[in-house]
Write a protein that holds these residues in place. Structure first.
Motif, PDB file in Angstrom:
ATOM      1  N   TYR A  51       0.577  -7.602  -6.555  1.00 64.20           N
ATOM      2  CA  TYR A  51       0.110  -6.246  -6.292  1.00 64.20           C
ATOM      3  C   TYR A  51       1.303  -5.304  -6.170  1.00 64.20           C
ATOM      4  CZ  TYR A  51      -4.068  -8.833  -4.884  1.00 64.20           C
ATOM      5  OH  TYR A  51      -5.155  -9.682  -4.858  1.00 64.20           O
ATOM      6  N   LYS A  52       1.107  -4.089  -6.636  1.00 66.72           N
ATOM      7  CA  LYS A  52       2.101  -3.040  -6.448  1.00 66.72           C
ATOM      8  C   LYS A  52       1.432  -1.891  -5.724  1.00 66.72           C
ATOM      9  CE  LYS A  52       5.481  -0.099  -8.819  1.00 66.72           C
ATOM     10  NZ  LYS A  52       6.054   0.308 -10.120  1.00 66.72           N
ATOM     11  N   SER A  53       1.979  -1.558  -4.553  1.00 64.19           N
ATOM     12  CA  SER A  53       1.384  -0.514  -3.726  1.00 64.19           C
ATOM     13  C   SER A  53       2.132   0.798  -3.904  1.00 64.19           C
ATOM     14  CB  SER A  53       1.391  -0.941  -2.256  1.00 64.19           C
ATOM     15  OG  SER A  53       0.681  -0.028  -1.460  1.00 64.19           O
ATOM     16  N   ASN A  54       1.804   1.756  -3.078  1.00 65.53           N
ATOM     17  CA  ASN A  54       2.455   3.066  -3.138  1.00 65.53           C
ATOM     18  C   ASN A  54       3.892   2.957  -2.630  1.00 65.53           C
ATOM     19  OD1 ASN A  54      -0.022   4.254  -3.973  1.00 65.53           O
ATOM     20  ND2 ASN A  54      -0.711   4.244  -1.848  1.00 65.53           N
ATOM     21  N   PRO A  55       4.842   3.603  -3.272  1.00 67.97           N
ATOM     22  CA  PRO A  55       6.245   3.515  -2.830  1.00 67.97           C
ATOM     23  C   PRO A  55       6.458   4.171  -1.474  1.00 67.97           C
ATOM     24  CG  PRO A  55       6.001   5.169  -4.557  1.00 67.97           C
ATOM     25  CD  PRO A  55       4.685   4.469  -4.454  1.00 67.97           C
TER      26      PRO A  55
END
Length: 525
Positions: free
Chosen positions: A307-311
């Motif tokens: 998963y890639k979330s908000n920076p």
């Protein structure tokens, strides 16, 4: 007041009520309700928001993984959530409600889907009680177990539910994708907020204007064995605002970097968050880093970036700590949490505990069945063998060695001095599987004098212990007394150097309750 002013609405009261529901402050839930009383000049039309109405006091659950079109791959269990109060179901900000018919199991990101055995109420019905059934595929039973909840219909075409903890594991409340409707009312009647307010002055240096996050459940740990009955914490339910500094039990901490990603890791939620890059230096000022995550059942380390979330933004501060501008994670990620590991800014080569325990040797075959989980690990350690330097093995160790049943060995090479502190996995050897499971990684550092120090932690698997490789024994060059082993609860006073004194009047005190001789039963092993 003249007639021209008739009908003019004036705000009479705005009261912010804050109710803290968790006395431990580890999961501080704060319910914010804005009570607004509107009164016209003739007092003929007074509108008051009822604080006891769950339509005005709920937690919004925007968790798309609950949808009936989501598979069971995640195997989430709602029995691990700390349910408290009323909840409104959302799907990417849109209204959604529970299904009213038996749904396929292995959907809603769980094994046993929870559905409503009855119709949703109308507004005139007020709160009603309905049965919630769990579907089982093994015997085609749509209601093999059930529980009861309350439901209320609210103005704005949505419903609120008083969810309770299901009695069955791997069961979760479902959200029917066939009932999605646009949202016409606010979805923030109540929310989960942080325990410390962030000052509103965003122009201030974040190193001096931040909120403190000291939640022990954020500690990164292995979730393979002992977390069968743990609680999920969800950072999508938190109202993030401003900058934060991490602590673990009062000690400065940081978000783990990507090299901490190993199989079966967790930190309070279902998806563990890691920093997608290194931390900044003091001269770097504020930088932006991606946030990656993976759920704790992943075994393939290539899935660490599942998963890639908000920076987020990060800044290094004078005094050897970091601050983070944390934001709400992407709601598509199942139960995510920002993880924390303790920060080491001092040189552990000068601050360690010497472990001269020959029973840890790879040639030790005595059946002691020692379990390192029972040790109070705290800080860094140097391995010795009868006064000589030793290090952990870097390859599989046969079972029943190192004073235990299942030896622990380093899954990777030792660093060089130029590498500084590195992170390495630790494997448990079962004989038929050299790396049956990879536990919480440890940090390692090479030190002047040809020795290493390790930041050991509690292993979860039963009857496991860290090994010392007898093939790596070297004479000791550096001092072995950087620190001494301290035992919790010790009350020791310094003994005067004058050894000619009467020992009956010159002694140290040992008052440790654990020294009491106990009769041990077979079941205590």
């Amino acid at each position: 007041m003249n007639r021209k002013a008739k009908g003019f609405l004036t705000w009479v009261t705005a009261i912010l009520l804050t109710t803290i529901t968790d006395s431990t402050a580890e999961d501080a839930r704060v319910t914010d309700v804005l009570l607004t009383t509107i009164t016209d000049s003739s007092a003929e039309d007074a509108i008051t928001v009822n604080l006891n109405d769950p339509c005005n006091n709920y937690t919004a659950l925007d968790q798309p993984w609950r949808a009936t079109n989501a598979t069971a791959e995640l195997s989430i269990s709602d029995s691990n959530f700390n349910w408290n109060g009323w909840y409104r179901l959302l799907y990417y900000g849109m209204n959604i409600r529970m299904p009213e018919s038996c749904d396929d199991n292995f959907t809603c990101s769980t094994y046993f889907t929870l559905w409503l055995n009855g119709h949703h109420p109308q507004i005139v019905d007020g709160p009603v009680t309905r049965e919630v059934c769990a579907n089982s595929a093994s015997d085609s039973n749509c209601c093999f177990t059930s529980t009861w909840i309350q439901i209320k219909a609210c103005a704005g075409n949505y419903y609120v539910y008083e969810f309770v903890r299901p009695d069955y594991n791997y069961a979760a409340y479902c959200a029917d994708v066939n009932t999605i409707t646009p949202t016409t009312t606010p979805t923030t009647a109540s929310s989960t907020a942080m325990s410390a307010d962030t000052p509103k002055n965003n122009t201030s240096d974040p190193c001096s204007v931040y909120s403190v996050l000291d939640n022990d459940w954020r500690k990164l740990h292995s979730s393979w064995f002992f977390d069968l009955d743990f609680s999920y914490f969800d950072d999508t339910l938190v109202e993030w605002s401003g900058w934060y500094r991490l602590y673990l039990q009062g000690k400065s901490a940081q978000i783990p970097e990507y090299d901490w990603c190993w199989s079966f890791m967790s930190c309070g939620g279902y998806t563990a968050f890691f920093l997608g890059g290194s931390h900044p230096r003091l001269q770097d000022d504020i930088i932006t880093r991606d946030i990656y995550g993976y759920h704790h059942s992943v075994e393939d380390l290539s899935q660490c970036n599942s998963y890639k979330s908000n920076p987020i933004q990060v800044k290094a501060c004078p005094g050897d700590y970091y601050v983070y501008r944390l934001v709400k994670p992407a709601v598509s990620i199942p139960v995510p949490t920002y993880c924390a590991v303790t920060t080491t800014f001092y040189d552990p080569c000068n601050n360690y505990t010497a472990l001269d325990q020959p029973w840890r040797a790879t040639n030790a075959t005595v059946g002691l069945r020692i379990w390192d989980r029972y040790f109070n690990w705290n800080g860094w350690y140097r391995l010795l063998y009868n006064g000589m330097s030793a290090r952990m093995p870097e390859s599989c160790v046969n079972p029943s060695r190192c004073g235990t049943d299942f030896p622990l060995w380093l899954n990777g090479s030792h660093p060089e001095m130029k590498d500084g502190i590195v992170t390495r996995g630790v494997c448990v050897s079962l004989g038929w599987a050299c790396c049956f499971i990879s536990f919480t990684p440890i940090r390692v550092k090479a030190c002047p004098g040809s020795y290493y120090v390790y930041e050991f932690g509690k292993p979860d698997f039963f009857y496991t212990a860290y090994c010392a490789d007898v093939n790596t024994i070297t004479p000791t060059i550096a001092p072995m007394t950087a620190t001494s082993a301290s035992v919790s609860g010790m009350n020791i006073t310094d003994t005067p150097k004058n050894i000619t004194s009467d020992p009956c009047s010159v002694y140290s005190v040992l008052d440790n309750d654990w020294r009491k001789l106990n009769r041990k039963k077979c079941s205590d092993s």
